[in-house]
Design a protein around this motif. Structure first.
Motif, mmCIF file in Angstrom:
data_model
loop_
_atom_site.group_PDB
_atom_site.id
_atom_site.type_symbol
_atom_site.label_atom_id
_atom_site.label_comp_id
_atom_site.label_asym_id
_atom_site.label_seq_id
_atom_site.Cartn_x
_atom_site.Cartn_y
_atom_site.Cartn_z
ATOM 1 N N THR A 330 0.829 -1.217 0.000
ATOM 2 C CA THR A 330 0.000 0.000 0.000
ATOM 3 C C THR A 330 0.859 1.262 0.000
ATOM 4 O O THR A 330 0.457 2.289 -0.567
ATOM 5 C CB THR A 330 -0.937 0.006 1.219
ATOM 6 O OG1 THR A 330 -0.148 -0.112 2.424
ATOM 7 C CG2 THR A 330 -1.945 -1.144 1.150
ATOM 8 N N THR A 333 1.809 1.764 -3.554
ATOM 9 C CA THR A 333 0.647 2.272 -4.305
ATOM 10 C C THR A 333 0.400 3.740 -3.983
ATOM 11 O O THR A 333 0.095 4.551 -4.876
ATOM 12 C CB THR A 333 -0.598 1.449 -3.967
ATOM 13 O OG1 THR A 333 -0.353 0.066 -4.264
ATOM 14 C CG2 THR A 333 -1.803 1.921 -4.767
ATOM 15 N N THR A 336 2.867 5.882 -5.794
ATOM 16 C CA THR A 336 2.533 5.978 -7.222
ATOM 17 C C THR A 336 1.358 6.924 -7.438
ATOM 18 O O THR A 336 1.360 7.748 -8.374
ATOM 19 C CB THR A 336 2.199 4.584 -7.769
ATOM 20 O OG1 THR A 336 3.320 3.707 -7.563
ATOM 21 C CG2 THR A 336 1.874 4.649 -9.255
ATOM 22 N N GLU A 450 -8.184 8.324 -6.767
ATOM 23 C CA GLU A 450 -7.255 7.209 -6.582
ATOM 24 C C GLU A 450 -6.288 7.487 -5.428
ATOM 25 O O GLU A 450 -5.955 6.584 -4.655
ATOM 26 C CB GLU A 450 -6.472 6.980 -7.873
ATOM 27 C CG GLU A 450 -7.334 6.437 -9.012
ATOM 28 C CD GLU A 450 -6.545 6.341 -10.308
ATOM 29 O OE1 GLU A 450 -5.368 6.788 -10.301
ATOM 30 O OE2 GLU A 450 -7.088 5.827 -11.306
ATOM 31 N N ALA A 454 -5.822 5.307 -2.188
ATOM 32 C CA ALA A 454 -4.521 4.748 -1.799
ATOM 33 C C ALA A 454 -4.170 5.135 -0.369
ATOM 34 O O ALA A 454 -3.635 4.316 0.390
ATOM 35 C CB ALA A 454 -3.433 5.228 -2.768
#
Length: 671
Positions: A330, A333, A336, A450, A454
């Motif tokens: 996580t 992620t 990113t 997103e 995340a």
């Protein structure tokens, strides 16, 4: 240069430039690089022709007070030739008079009795040193503890002015205020006046670390070639028994051996380089050992950390391991998503700026078209600049020629269709930019969602990790992983350092080594030329002085005489040379050195000989008398030779020397 190998061929030493060229050729370096390398270590090649050297004592004056309170004084004028300080008894002051001269010329006496030294208040020696007339004044105060000594060096224009002038009439050159400084001052003056350089000799046990250091030797050591050892001494030349190399160095110096002093300096500097190289190698070996020890210690520590990592993973359990892995996933992620949102936000800002620019272009085009339409309908009655009226004729010309009634320039052609088409094109571009902005804004909104998701997922993973109480194990794992990475880096750097290339050889060390070899050959060739004549003259003089059974000598640069007597090799310090013969051979060596150097055109020896207690070791009177007579004969043959001897035997000098050159006393003491 040319070195004569056959009879009749001339021999000359190479010039400094020729020596540098030879060294440069052997080193494959430019001559300038060789000269620079030598100068960096303090070596400059001198002229192969020695400086002319001469010492002539012209007057000795001494004043003082004996221990019983009796004042005494000495005032003796001297010239070249042989002089004798003679008194038919011992311990009356003959050696002391000689030592007074030595004290002034050397900077310190050699064997002046301490009680006599306390008597002295003032010593004045007038001396001509290689054409320079100077007065050496020593002022001594023994009432102080320790005693105080002061030296002044005064200069005269010539020898005639020197001996009769008062101190105030002479020019002061230098002065010093204690015994050590006095010796240093006189040493410096004599070295410079006689064109001498210091001799550097390597002492293997010297230095603070006891591994070798260079020692400097100057005038006090060289003076041993002027003040000869007594017959009982087994040292050929010089009065420092601990310096075994001294006779050889005095021989090279006072025979005028070209480049001998530089060769000794090169030898010393080269040994210093060897010492430095050995020290550097020792330090490098210690560094390697330390790096090996560090490497082994770090490797053991890394192995231990890796074992701890495995144990930490096992002790955390499957659930904790899964939770830790979920946190890592996580987190990746989240990173990113943050980057994607930042990129989308940047694109949205660029699209916004592009839309604003397109909108501004549409507005500018519309305003320009409207302005032209309005201004084209105007009919100005005066100039907008100076407000002067415009006559009707200019309006007629404007309508006729399409030129401005104000500035008379041609009016621009305005095409209404073209202007409308350009405005339409810009409006389409604006619409396209607005549509793109909406798409990018929508994309930014998705990236924002997103990112939020995340962050939520990572927070949930951390919360789950905290929930199963695995956070401490996670930190332990991270700490162990950091330690392992640090140790791996240290090991890599250590291995790189150990495998580094060895440094290149030092150019200066190479130049020194080659220069030493080149000059060794030059000095050897010079010795091969000079020594045969020197050996012959030593033998001839020694026989004239009474050493009748001396057949040959083979003097070497190391100072060994290598004598043959009655067909047998006889060392100089052997019983085969009685004390009286040692003194006569010693005198023969110095006279031969002076003669050989003069044959080269320059007297390398100062031409001053001080000899104490002549004949004291002789068995029969004729031997000592013959020695003095031969010295007197030589003084007429060798210009500038000055010999001062002491003796307790009147028969050795009376009838041999002129009465005016026999210094004696009618009283119980010499002074």
């Amino acid at each position: 240069m040319s070195f004569g190998e056959g009879k009749g061929q001339a021999w000359t030493p190479p010039s400094p430039g020729e020596v540098l060229q030879q060294v440069a050729a052997k080193c494959a370096l430019p001559v300038e690089a060789v000269a620079t390398a030598l100068s960096e270590v303090g070596i400059t090649l001198p002229s192969p022709v020695p400086a002319p050297r001469q010492i002539e004592v012209q007057r000795l004056r001494v004043a003082g007070t004996k221990s019983d309170g009796t004042a005494f004084s000495i005032d003796q004028r001297l010239t070249t030739g042989v002089w004798a300080i003679m008194y038919p008894d011992n311990f009356v002051g003959k050696t002391s008079i000689l030592e007074f001269i030595v004290w002034a010329l050397r900077g310190s006496p050699r064997q002046l009795a301490p009680n006599i030294k306390k008597w002295v208040h003032r010593i004045t020696v007038d001396v001509v040193v290689t054409g320079q007339a100077v007065r050496l004044v020593l002022e001594h105060d023994a009432s102080q503890n320790p005693s105080r000594l002061r030296c002044r060096i005064l200069s005269a224009r010539n020898a005639a002015e020197l001996t009769d002038a008062e101190d105030a009439e002479l020019r002061p050159l230098a002065e010093a205020g204690d015994a050590k400084q006095v010796e240093e001052l006189i040493t410096t003056f004599m070295m410079e006046a006689l064109g001498l350089t210091y001799t550097r000799i390597w002492n293997p046990g010297g230095g603070l670390d006891g591994r070798g250091a260079a020692q400097l030797h100057g005038w006090p050591v060289y003076f041993g070639a002027c003040y000869l050892n007594p017959g009982g001494s087994k040292m050929l030349l010089g009065d420092y028994p601990s310096l075994s190399w001294l006779p050889g160095k005095l021989l090279e110096l006072f025979i005028g051996m070209p480049y001998a002093s530089v060769l000794a300096q090169l030898s010393t500097v080269s040994k210093r380089f060897v010492k430095q190289s050995n020290q550097a190698a020792h330090r490098a070996e210690q560094d390697q050992a330390a790096r090996r020890a560090d490497h082994e210690r770090w490797q053991r520590e890394l192995d231990d950390v890796r074992e701890q990592l495995q144990q930490a993973h096992r002790s955390a359990g499957p659930l904790a391991t899964e939770a830790l892995a979920r946190v890592d996933v996580t987190l990746d992620t989240l990173r990113t998503a943050r980057q994607a949102y930042a990129d989308a936000e940047d694109a949205d800002q660029r699209a916004e700026r592009a839309g604003l620019l397109a909108q501004q272009q549409v507005m500018d085009a519309r305003e320009t078209w409207q302005a032209r339409r309005v201004l084209g309908l105007l009919s100005p009655s005066c100039c907008p600049r100076c407000e002067e009226p415009i006559d009707g004729g200019r309006h007629v010309i404007e309508r006729k020629d399409a030129s401005c009634a104000v500035c008379t320039r041609p009016l621009p052609q305005v095409n209404a269709d073209l202007a409308q088409a350009r405005i339409a094109e810009l409006e389409r571009e604006l619409a396209g930019q607005q549509d793109l902005r909406r798409q990018i804004s929508d994309h930014l909104g998705l990236r924002k969602q997103e990112l939020a998701q995340a962050q939520t997922d990572h927070d949930a993973a951390r919360a789950r990790l905290d929930g199963i109480r695995a956070a401490s194990a996670y930190q332990v794992l991270r700490d162990l992983e950091l330690r392992a990475a640090r140790l791996e880096g240290q090991l890599q750097v250590n291995e790189t350092t150990q495998s580094a290339a060895e440094p290149e050889s030092d150019t200066t060390a190479t130049v020194l080594s080659v220069a030493h070899k080149v000059l060794t050959k030059v000095v050897t060739d010079a010795g091969n030329h000079l020594f045969p004549d020197l050996n012959q003259q030593i033998v001839a003089l020694a026989r004239d002085f009474g050493v009748r059974d001396l057949e040959s000598v083979d003097f070497k640069r190391n100072g060994n005489l290598n004598a043959t007597k009655d067909g047998a090799k006889t060392p100089f310090d052997d019983e085969g040379f009685p004390p009286g013969e040692r003194l006569r051979v010693r005198i023969a060596v110095v006279i031969a050195m002076l003669r050989v150097s003069m044959q080269r055109g320059v007297p390398a020896h100062p031409g001053l000989l001080l000899i104490d207690a002549v004949g004291s070791e002789e068995v029969v009177t004729p031997d000592a008398t013959r020695l003095v007579a031969e010295l007197e004969k030589l003084s007429k043959q060798v210009p500038g030779l000055q010999v001062i001897v002491t003796t307790a035997k009147p028969e050795y000098v009376e009838g041999v020397l002129p009465p005016e050159r026999i210094i004696t006393s009618s009283g119980p003491f010499m002074f």
